[in-house]
Design a protein around this motif. Sequence first.
Motif, PDB file in Angstrom:
ATOM      1  N   LEU A 232     -54.664  32.497  -7.367  1.00  0.00           N
ATOM      2  CA  LEU A 232     -53.905  33.357  -6.464  1.00  0.00           C
ATOM      3  C   LEU A 232     -52.494  32.822  -6.266  1.00  0.00           C
ATOM      4  CD1 LEU A 232     -53.715  35.711  -4.493  1.00  0.00           C
ATOM      5  CD2 LEU A 232     -54.739  34.240  -2.732  1.00  0.00           C
ATOM      6  N   ARG A 233     -52.362  31.509  -6.092  1.00  0.00           N
ATOM      7  CA  ARG A 233     -51.028  30.939  -5.905  1.00  0.00           C
ATOM      8  C   ARG A 233     -50.154  31.172  -7.137  1.00  0.00           C
ATOM      9  NH1 ARG A 233     -54.065  26.666  -3.714  1.00  0.00           N
ATOM     10  NH2 ARG A 233     -53.823  25.465  -5.668  1.00  0.00           N
ATOM     11  N   GLU A 236     -49.122  34.847  -7.251  1.00  0.00           N
ATOM     12  CA  GLU A 236     -48.100  35.156  -6.238  1.00  0.00           C
ATOM     13  C   GLU A 236     -46.748  34.577  -6.639  1.00  0.00           C
ATOM     14  OE1 GLU A 236     -50.864  35.408  -2.200  1.00  0.00           O
ATOM     15  OE2 GLU A 236     -49.905  33.517  -2.778  1.00  0.00           O
ATOM     16  N   ARG A 327     -49.498  44.224 -10.887  1.00  0.00           N
ATOM     17  CA  ARG A 327     -49.430  42.957 -10.137  1.00  0.00           C
ATOM     18  C   ARG A 327     -50.135  43.080  -8.798  1.00  0.00           C
ATOM     19  NH1 ARG A 327     -46.053  40.368  -6.428  1.00  0.00           N
ATOM     20  NH2 ARG A 327     -45.891  38.087  -6.775  1.00  0.00           N
ATOM     21  N   GLU A 328     -49.903  44.202  -8.094  1.00  0.00           N
ATOM     22  CA  GLU A 328     -50.565  44.386  -6.798  1.00  0.00           C
ATOM     23  C   GLU A 328     -52.070  44.450  -6.974  1.00  0.00           C
ATOM     24  OE1 GLU A 328     -48.902  47.814  -5.003  1.00  0.00           O
ATOM     25  OE2 GLU A 328     -46.989  46.833  -4.475  1.00  0.00           O
ATOM     26  N   LEU A 331     -53.287  40.957  -7.613  1.00  0.00           N
ATOM     27  CA  LEU A 331     -53.307  40.134  -6.389  1.00  0.00           C
ATOM     28  C   LEU A 331     -54.461  40.521  -5.486  1.00  0.00           C
ATOM     29  CD1 LEU A 331     -49.493  39.953  -5.515  1.00  0.00           C
ATOM     30  CD2 LEU A 331     -50.929  38.139  -6.437  1.00  0.00           C
ATOM     31  N   ARG A 335     -57.233  37.884  -4.353  1.00  0.00           N
ATOM     32  CA  ARG A 335     -57.508  37.593  -2.931  1.00  0.00           C
ATOM     33  C   ARG A 335     -58.972  37.863  -2.609  1.00  0.00           C
ATOM     34  NH1 ARG A 335     -52.240  40.424  -2.061  1.00  0.00           N
ATOM     35  NH2 ARG A 335     -50.686  38.774  -1.665  1.00  0.00           N
TER      36      ARG A 335
END
Length: 572
Positions: A232-233, A236, A327-328, A331, A335
């Motif tokens: 996740l990092r 992002e 990308r969304e 993510l 998450r």
Amino acid sequence: MKSPRKLLAGVVAGVVIIAGAGWAVGSRLRSPADEAARRAAPRASLVTAAVERRKLVSTVVVSGTLEYGSPLPVSLAGAVGGTSELQRATRAPRQGRFSEGAVLMEVNGRPVFALRGSVPMHRTIAPGSEGDDVKQLQRALRRLGYGGPVSGVFDQATIAAVTRMYAKKGYEAQQPTLTDRQAYDTLRKAVQTAQEGLATEKKALDQGRDVLPLKMRLANAGTDLKAAERALREAEARELTPEDETRTVAAEAAVRAAQEKLAEAEQALAEARRQPTQPTPTATATPQPTASTDTSLLELRVRNAEADLAAALEARERVSEEARQAREKSLVELRRAVRTAKEAKAAAEQALRQARQLSPTRLKVANAGKDVAAAKGMLAEFARTYGTSVPPGEVVFLPKLPARVRKVSVKQGQQVEKEVATVTGSAFTVTGSVAATEAELLRTGMEAAIELDTGRMYKASLTAVGDQAKVPGVEEAEDGAEPILLTPASMKGLKPGTAVTARVTVGATKEPVLVVPVAAVITGADGRARVRVEYATDRTRDVEVRTGLTADGNVQVAGALKEGDRVVVSGA
């Protein structure tokens, strides 16, 4: 016949004789009115006093006795020697003067030190003790030259200073008693026993390994959670995926190519439109215009290039939007994966915790751990106050030192129960009382003079008035009177118990002033003060004056007066 001269002399002599006889008879014969008038008192005349110029000093007179000041009963705050056994004086206090750090007396062979301070000794000061009494003890140790901090905490540095103070006087500072040492050893062994029990239960748990699968599950869940959080990092931190980045680069290149083609087409069209019209030669002299250059093809190329650029821009926007949405979406999925990993780890922890709680061996380990913590806590609490200490009865804090032992209340060999002595200050004081009206004139610090029966005078100052001047053990002043306390400037030539007369100066003029008797001042109906000045025999005039300091029956005046004037103090 007699001569005329002799006859005249005889007549004259007869007349004189007759007149003398008449005067003698008349002087003895008076009327009752004349006699009463002769015996009446002479006419009253005015009684006057001279206006003087001199310094005026107002004083309050007090009768008292010279004594050592501030008597204070002294008693011990508790046991001496750190024991509850019978407290017996092995050396009684001695009358006389003593200084800070002196051994006031001995109880059971242990010293009682006199130190300066306002906080009474009220407890055993042991290692770790904190408070104003500790700070007070530390200040006394530093004044006496034994060093140490002034932190308010009875630490090792303070203990070392206390040990030096005791050793300087030939004693040993109070060490833990046999009972304290036995208690400390018992608590220490209890900690060892609890630790041994915990080690035994842990060994049994390790041999059973009844929760090993759950521990592995928890470790795997932790690893999965770290991997999900790392992914996740990274997502992002990265704006585009490698695929989206390639498509975006291609779309950008297509837009730039379309822009270049449009620019070329527009440039060609512009050049074509700028070319001049070529004339056609004819037979006549007048030129004939020709048809303009055909630019329709170039215009068509410009329109096509514009359409291509619009298509390329639209394609770039589409690629960017698709990349953003991708990308969304990524993510969101990452998450979700992190949350799922956290839930899995929490479930694994709960399962392991429940297994440990339900496991008999785990319960035994937990209980053994609690036993160790409790035993260590009790040992630490006891050790906090274990070591060199100052018992409550081995220090007496007095507000002022040096001081004097005036009265000894306990004898050598007697049991120490209540007061052991009465101490006073080392300086003389004079106690007395004045009327409340006079007390209102007094202020601490006023100058005073003490007069002995011999007439010798000593300088002094007013130390206290009212409640602050009350002395323990001395009868209170009568109703309507206020106690006062005076301190001589020097003790030389003075003896305790001497009766003295003290005069406190409450006011004085700096320079000589005009003064008249108080009886000479008259206050009129208008509230103004006047005096009657005799300017001729039995003849007076009123002179208005302003009054000032009053002392010894005289009053300071100012007005149309001069030294030597006579003012009426009584009379018609």
